[in-house]
Design a protein around this motif. Structure first.
Motif, mmCIF file in Angstrom:
data_model
loop_
_atom_site.group_PDB
_atom_site.id
_atom_site.type_symbol
_atom_site.label_atom_id
_atom_site.label_comp_id
_atom_site.label_asym_id
_atom_site.label_seq_id
_atom_site.Cartn_x
_atom_site.Cartn_y
_atom_site.Cartn_z
ATOM 1 N N ASP A 172 0.857 -1.174 0.000
ATOM 2 C CA ASP A 172 0.000 0.000 0.000
ATOM 3 C C ASP A 172 0.897 1.230 0.000
ATOM 4 O O ASP A 172 1.718 1.407 0.906
ATOM 5 N N ILE A 173 0.746 2.088 -1.008
ATOM 6 C CA ILE A 173 1.644 3.224 -1.147
ATOM 7 C C ILE A 173 0.856 4.479 -1.464
ATOM 8 O O ILE A 173 -0.021 4.478 -2.324
ATOM 9 N N ALA A 174 1.158 5.558 -0.765
ATOM 10 C CA ALA A 174 0.606 6.889 -1.074
ATOM 11 C C ALA A 174 -0.895 6.843 -1.326
ATOM 12 O O ALA A 174 -1.391 7.412 -2.288
ATOM 13 N N GLY A 175 -1.608 6.134 -0.464
ATOM 14 C CA GLY A 175 -3.051 6.068 -0.600
ATOM 15 C C GLY A 175 -3.548 5.064 -1.606
ATOM 16 O O GLY A 175 -4.758 4.907 -1.793
ATOM 17 N N GLU A 176 -2.640 4.353 -2.279
ATOM 18 C CA GLU A 176 -3.027 3.357 -3.269
ATOM 19 C C GLU A 176 -2.822 1.963 -2.682
ATOM 20 O O GLU A 176 -1.720 1.594 -2.280
ATOM 21 N N ALA A 177 -3.906 1.174 -2.623
ATOM 22 C CA ALA A 177 -3.841 -0.143 -1.999
ATOM 23 C C ALA A 177 -3.442 -1.201 -3.026
ATOM 24 O O ALA A 177 -3.780 -1.112 -4.205
ATOM 25 N N ASN A 178 -2.697 -2.197 -2.548
ATOM 26 C CA ASN A 178 -2.354 -3.371 -3.349
ATOM 27 C C ASN A 178 -1.693 -3.007 -4.677
ATOM 28 O O ASN A 178 -2.061 -3.504 -5.738
ATOM 29 N N ALA A 179 -0.683 -2.135 -4.598
ATOM 30 C CA ALA A 179 0.044 -1.723 -5.805
ATOM 31 C C ALA A 179 1.259 -2.615 -6.010
ATOM 32 O O ALA A 179 1.950 -2.991 -5.050
ATOM 33 N N ALA A 180 1.524 -2.966 -7.257
ATOM 34 C CA ALA A 180 2.736 -3.730 -7.573
ATOM 35 C C ALA A 180 3.952 -2.824 -7.413
ATOM 36 O O ALA A 180 3.992 -1.712 -7.959
ATOM 37 N N CYS A 181 4.938 -3.295 -6.668
ATOM 38 C CA CYS A 181 6.161 -2.523 -6.426
ATOM 39 C C CYS A 181 7.373 -3.361 -6.805
ATOM 40 O O CYS A 181 7.355 -4.591 -6.717
ATOM 41 N N TYR A 182 8.430 -2.680 -7.183
ATOM 42 C CA TYR A 182 9.669 -3.315 -7.591
ATOM 43 C C TYR A 182 10.825 -2.756 -6.762
ATOM 44 O O TYR A 182 11.743 -3.482 -6.396
ATOM 45 N N PHE A 183 10.774 -1.462 -6.484
ATOM 46 C CA PHE A 183 11.716 -0.790 -5.594
ATOM 47 C C PHE A 183 10.993 -0.507 -4.272
ATOM 48 O O PHE A 183 9.792 -0.248 -4.260
ATOM 49 N N ASP A 184 11.731 -0.536 -3.178
ATOM 50 C CA ASP A 184 11.150 -0.334 -1.849
ATOM 51 C C ASP A 184 11.013 1.163 -1.570
ATOM 52 O O ASP A 184 12.010 1.857 -1.383
ATOM 53 N N GLU A 185 9.784 1.652 -1.515
ATOM 54 C CA GLU A 185 9.548 3.082 -1.342
ATOM 55 C C GLU A 185 9.795 3.560 0.082
ATOM 56 O O GLU A 185 9.780 4.766 0.343
ATOM 57 N N GLN A 186 10.030 2.633 1.008
ATOM 58 C CA GLN A 186 10.397 3.053 2.356
ATOM 59 C C GLN A 186 11.849 3.526 2.409
ATOM 60 O O GLN A 186 12.258 4.149 3.385
ATOM 61 N N LEU A 187 12.612 3.220 1.371
ATOM 62 C CA LEU A 187 14.009 3.655 1.297
ATOM 63 C C LEU A 187 14.103 4.887 0.416
ATOM 64 O O LEU A 187 13.771 4.834 -0.765
ATOM 65 N N ARG A 188 14.557 6.000 0.956
ATOM 66 C CA ARG A 188 14.781 7.195 0.139
ATOM 67 C C ARG A 188 16.183 7.196 -0.457
ATOM 68 O O ARG A 188 16.487 7.981 -1.342
ATOM 69 N N ARG A 189 17.056 6.358 0.044
ATOM 70 C CA ARG A 189 18.369 6.114 -0.536
ATOM 71 C C ARG A 189 18.606 4.604 -0.514
ATOM 72 O O ARG A 189 17.910 3.879 0.183
ATOM 73 N N SER A 190 19.575 4.140 -1.266
ATOM 74 C CA SER A 190 19.916 2.710 -1.332
ATOM 75 C C SER A 190 18.802 1.866 -1.914
ATOM 76 O O SER A 190 18.858 0.634 -1.853
ATOM 77 N N GLU A 191 17.776 2.499 -2.508
ATOM 78 C CA GLU A 191 16.664 1.731 -3.069
ATOM 79 C C GLU A 191 17.090 0.924 -4.288
ATOM 80 O O GLU A 191 16.532 -0.144 -4.572
ATOM 81 N N ASP A 192 18.096 1.407 -5.010
ATOM 82 C CA ASP A 192 18.527 0.677 -6.194
ATOM 83 C C ASP A 192 19.324 -0.580 -5.824
ATOM 84 O O ASP A 192 19.030 -1.665 -6.310
ATOM 85 N N ILE A 193 20.328 -0.444 -4.946
ATOM 86 C CA ILE A 193 21.116 -1.610 -4.578
ATOM 87 C C ILE A 193 20.252 -2.636 -3.852
ATOM 88 O O ILE A 193 20.443 -3.851 -4.008
ATOM 89 N N GLU A 194 19.256 -2.189 -3.093
ATOM 90 C CA GLU A 194 18.346 -3.143 -2.448
ATOM 91 C C GLU A 194 17.635 -3.985 -3.502
ATOM 92 O O GLU A 194 17.478 -5.206 -3.349
ATOM 93 N N CYS A 195 17.215 -3.342 -4.582
ATOM 94 C CA CYS A 195 16.531 -4.044 -5.668
ATOM 95 C C CYS A 195 17.475 -5.043 -6.335
ATOM 96 O O CYS A 195 17.103 -6.196 -6.580
ATOM 97 N N TRP A 196 18.710 -4.628 -6.614
ATOM 98 C CA TRP A 196 19.644 -5.531 -7.299
ATOM 99 C C TRP A 196 19.988 -6.724 -6.409
ATOM 100 O O TRP A 196 20.086 -7.862 -6.897
#
Length: 342
Positions: A172-196
């Motif tokens: 659930d992100i920014a008021g949108e429920a059950n959204a498909a995510c690929y990068f972790d929006e809780q991370l404002r930095r390091s979101e790319d390396i977390e994904c890799w």
């Protein structure tokens, strides 16, 4: 018709740079792409610059609230129609043959899910700095990825859609429920390396790089050393998230990876001319994993020497020696690139 590539460009207050970024995408030798610019609530003239373009391949997506790079990339991926998903930050530049090179890579290496290129550094004005990011390009296992992030920056990677779908999760992100995510929006930095890292640990896909520096990675002037503490805090969040699904991996790799992360922050502090912060970071790196001095003695000694010089000689003299060192390193890197040395 469905495009071959979907290019995703997050946008937030980059009016000085975004025209160069867009032009570099539109100048690609592969023309079968869509460019999705995600307006993350920019408050400057960035959007007006984007709206001047009259190209049917360019589409602007709008966020109601600012969600950061991870959120902008997620929005772009959900809207993307292409077989391959390419990422470019709105202050960087691609060389014209980038997409074509990645297309060839995917076609000849069916196990590769993430393809990246080497990158050349440019300064805030776009002038070449004549040195490069020179990571390992093959045999990239999860531990090496975690310690070194060979992908390097957010404008280097191109991914197969199937690889992204294999690491998708619902949130659930920014008021949108059950959204498909690929990068972790809780991370404002390091979101790319977390994904890799998640891709490497949880899927069968390989990660490989291309020898050519096809991305021009901009080093913007300015910045505060305080932001380095925020970067490290975000990296710790990455560690804790990864521990949740791969505790054995974190137990093996954390100390070494922490040392590399702290040495990276020391190098960033040197760029900000904060030698004191750099020395503290290097001390913490050594305490976490002393083996960093044996694993990569040249880079660790050079970083330490630069930090010491920053605190002991006038800045103008330090900059003179730094320019000489960068010229020598850049020449050696170009020889490696031209020889095809990976």
């Amino acid at each position: 018709m469905t495009p071959l590539f979907s290019v995703i460009m997050p946008m937030y207050n980059v009016e000085a740079f975004i025209e160069d970024a867009i032009d570099s995408v539109l100048a690609q030798t592969v023309t079968d792409f869509e460019l999705l610019i995600v307006d993350d609530v920019a408050t400057d003239g960035s959007r007006a610059i984007c709206e001047r373009y009259d190209d049917p391949r360019l589409r602007i997506l709008t966020h109601p609230v600012n969600r950061g790079l991870a959120g902008a990339r997620n929005t772009g991926v959900r809207a993307a129609q292409g077989e391959y998903i390419a990422f470019i930050d709105s202050d960087d530049i691609w060389l014209p043959g980038k997409l074509a090179a990645h297309q060839r890579h995917f076609e000849t290496a069916p196990r590769v899910g993430l393809s990246f290129s080497r990158s050349a550094f440019i300064d805030a004005t776009g002038a070449p700095m004549n040195y490069y990011q020179m990571p390992r390009l093959s045999d990239i296992d999860p531990e090496y990825l975690f310690c070194r992030n060979p992908v390097g920056n957010g404008s280097a990677p191109v991914m197969r859609r199937e690889a992204l779908e294999d690491i998708a999760f619902i949130a659930d992100i920014a008021g949108e429920a059950n959204a498909a995510c690929y990068f972790d929006e809780q991370l404002r930095r390091s979101e790319d390396i977390e994904c890799w890292v998640r891709l490497a640990l949880t899927t069968h896909w390989d990660i490989e790089g291309l020898n050519a520096p096809l991305t021009l990675y901009r080093l913007n002037a300015g910045g505060l050393s305080a932001s380095l503490d925020q970067q490290f805090a975000s990296w710790v969040e990455l560690v804790e998230k990864t521990r949740g699904y791969a505790p054995g991996f974190i137990a093996r790799a954390e100390k070494r990876a922490r040392a590399y992360q702290l040495r990276y922050l020391a190098r960033q502090a040197i760029r900000l001319r904060d030698g004191r912060y750099a020395l503290k970071a290097l001390f913490r790196a050594t305490k976490s994993w002393p083996g960093i001095w044996l694993d990569e003695p040249g880079r660790t000694v050079a970083t330490t020497g630069a930090a010491i010089l920053l605190g002991t000689i006038p800045t103008r003299i330090y900059l003179f020696f730094e320019a000489i060192a960068q010229s020598i390193i850049g020449s050696a890197q170009r020889r490696r690139i031209n020889s095809g040395d990976v």
